[in-house]
Design a protein around this motif. Sequence first.
Motif, PDB file in Angstrom:
ATOM      1  N   ALA A 229      -3.361  -6.237 -11.205  1.00 53.23           N
ATOM      2  CA  ALA A 229      -1.962  -6.117 -11.604  1.00 53.23           C
ATOM      3  C   ALA A 229      -1.656  -4.728 -12.153  1.00 53.23           C
ATOM      4  O   ALA A 229      -0.608  -4.140 -11.836  1.00 53.23           O
ATOM      5  CB  ALA A 229      -1.620  -7.179 -12.641  1.00 53.23           C
ATOM      6  N   VAL A 230      -2.538  -4.214 -12.966  1.00 53.25           N
ATOM      7  CA  VAL A 230      -2.332  -2.876 -13.541  1.00 53.25           C
ATOM      8  C   VAL A 230      -2.283  -1.832 -12.427  1.00 53.25           C
ATOM      9  O   VAL A 230      -1.423  -0.944 -12.419  1.00 53.25           O
ATOM     10  CB  VAL A 230      -3.456  -2.554 -14.551  1.00 53.25           C
ATOM     11  N   TRP A 231      -3.194  -1.936 -11.485  1.00 53.71           N
ATOM     12  CA  TRP A 231      -3.246  -0.956 -10.386  1.00 53.71           C
ATOM     13  C   TRP A 231      -1.998  -1.076  -9.501  1.00 53.71           C
ATOM     14  O   TRP A 231      -1.392  -0.054  -9.136  1.00 53.71           O
ATOM     15  CB  TRP A 231      -4.511  -1.177  -9.553  1.00 53.71           C
ATOM     16  N   ALA A 232      -1.605  -2.309  -9.173  1.00 54.21           N
ATOM     17  CA  ALA A 232      -0.447  -2.508  -8.292  1.00 54.21           C
ATOM     18  C   ALA A 232       0.834  -1.984  -8.937  1.00 54.21           C
ATOM     19  O   ALA A 232       1.665  -1.358  -8.265  1.00 54.21           O
ATOM     20  CB  ALA A 232      -0.292  -3.987  -7.959  1.00 54.21           C
ATOM     21  N   LYS A 233       0.999  -2.207 -10.221  1.00 59.80           N
ATOM     22  CA  LYS A 233       2.197  -1.729 -10.911  1.00 59.80           C
ATOM     23  C   LYS A 233       2.260  -0.209 -10.913  1.00 59.80           C
ATOM     24  O   LYS A 233       3.337   0.386 -10.762  1.00 59.80           O
ATOM     25  CB  LYS A 233       2.216  -2.264 -12.339  1.00 59.80           C
ATOM     26  N   ALA A 234       1.096   0.444 -11.073  1.00 56.39           N
ATOM     27  CA  ALA A 234       1.067   1.905 -11.162  1.00 56.39           C
ATOM     28  C   ALA A 234       1.090   2.586  -9.806  1.00 56.39           C
ATOM     29  O   ALA A 234       1.568   3.723  -9.683  1.00 56.39           O
ATOM     30  CB  ALA A 234      -0.177   2.351 -11.933  1.00 56.39           C
ATOM     31  N   ASN A 235       0.612   1.920  -8.767  1.00 54.59           N
ATOM     32  CA  ASN A 235       0.432   2.580  -7.466  1.00 54.59           C
ATOM     33  C   ASN A 235       1.156   1.930  -6.297  1.00 54.59           C
ATOM     34  O   ASN A 235       1.206   2.510  -5.214  1.00 54.59           O
ATOM     35  CB  ASN A 235      -1.066   2.626  -7.124  1.00 54.59           C
ATOM     36  N   GLY A 236       1.698   0.743  -6.503  1.00 57.84           N
ATOM     37  CA  GLY A 236       2.299   0.021  -5.387  1.00 57.84           C
ATOM     38  C   GLY A 236       3.389   0.793  -4.661  1.00 57.84           C
ATOM     39  O   GLY A 236       3.521   0.689  -3.433  1.00 57.84           O
ATOM     40  N   HIS A 237       4.177   1.598  -5.402  1.00 55.87           N
ATOM     41  CA  HIS A 237       5.278   2.337  -4.765  1.00 55.87           C
ATOM     42  C   HIS A 237       4.787   3.309  -3.699  1.00 55.87           C
ATOM     43  O   HIS A 237       5.528   3.629  -2.766  1.00 55.87           O
ATOM     44  CB  HIS A 237       6.081   3.089  -5.827  1.00 55.87           C
ATOM     45  N   ARG A 238       3.544   3.784  -3.839  1.00 58.53           N
ATOM     46  CA  ARG A 238       2.994   4.714  -2.835  1.00 58.53           C
ATOM     47  C   ARG A 238       2.870   4.058  -1.468  1.00 58.53           C
ATOM     48  O   ARG A 238       2.789   4.739  -0.438  1.00 58.53           O
ATOM     49  CB  ARG A 238       1.626   5.209  -3.286  1.00 58.53           C
TER      50      ARG A 238
END
Length: 294
Positions: A229-238
């Motif tokens: 979840a932490v990774w997806a929130k920080a990087n998902g927009h890429r």
Amino acid sequence: MCHDCSPGAAVPPAEAPSRRSFTRFLAAGAGLIVLAACTPEAPAAVAPSSASPTSSTGSAPAPAPESTTAAPPTEVAAPAAPSPAPSPSAALPRQFSLTDPASPWLVVNKHRPLVPADYVPADLVPPAVAMTASGEAALLNSTTAAAAEAMFAAAGRDGVAMVLASGYRSYGTQVGTYNNYVAARGQADADTASARPGYSEHQTGWAFDIVDGGGACSFQPCFADQPAAVWAKANGHRFGFVVRYPWMFHPVTGYYYEPWHLRYIGVEAATDMVARGIFTLEEYFGVEAAPGYP
């Protein structure tokens, strides 16, 4: 400071001129001066900005000669009605439909049902990612599937195990899912956790739910602190994804925080949302909030 501001005695009218009468005359004049000093002076009127300044001697300059040609009357235009502010997404060069279920910019919420209600994506495919889902839940539309593959691979390179738990959900499946929530919680509470049939992003193929490879806190609020979840929130927009139902925005989206629910809108729009600090599709695409069903 004035202790007695009354004027002096008046000079007798018939008294002959003398040193004494002259002294009384001066005293009377002095009293009037003191009275004036104790009376507040009215503020001077402020000259309009177009008036000419007076000269250094205190006298006003001679007026300018009148023009022999009459100037046309000045016409004051009525104030224009304010135009609605464009949504932030309007600044992007490419525009997509907000109502077509096949559009990555589709906004479906409690005020905006799918049309048709039983919509089925034409290009459902299984993405090549780690998953616990099976059957139709293992499918996404082809665009979302390709973006998910790229995102899951990038997360893996960073040491984060991301797992697909629930993808496409047909209208019929959503009927069963929603009814189960109603039976367990009652309709009012069910409406904060599960979309009614025909109102679900899962039915579009543009959204899916993830869990962490470690298996902790799946579909619980504490999932927000898990690596996936932490990774997806920080990087998902890429990769074109946003967390569709963010923390503390349920008055706008109609749903409580779901850090596991990711929605594809395209790299350009997702990156722009992050850059502008906008958290909901409703605000970004300029549509009304949908806290409840009409």
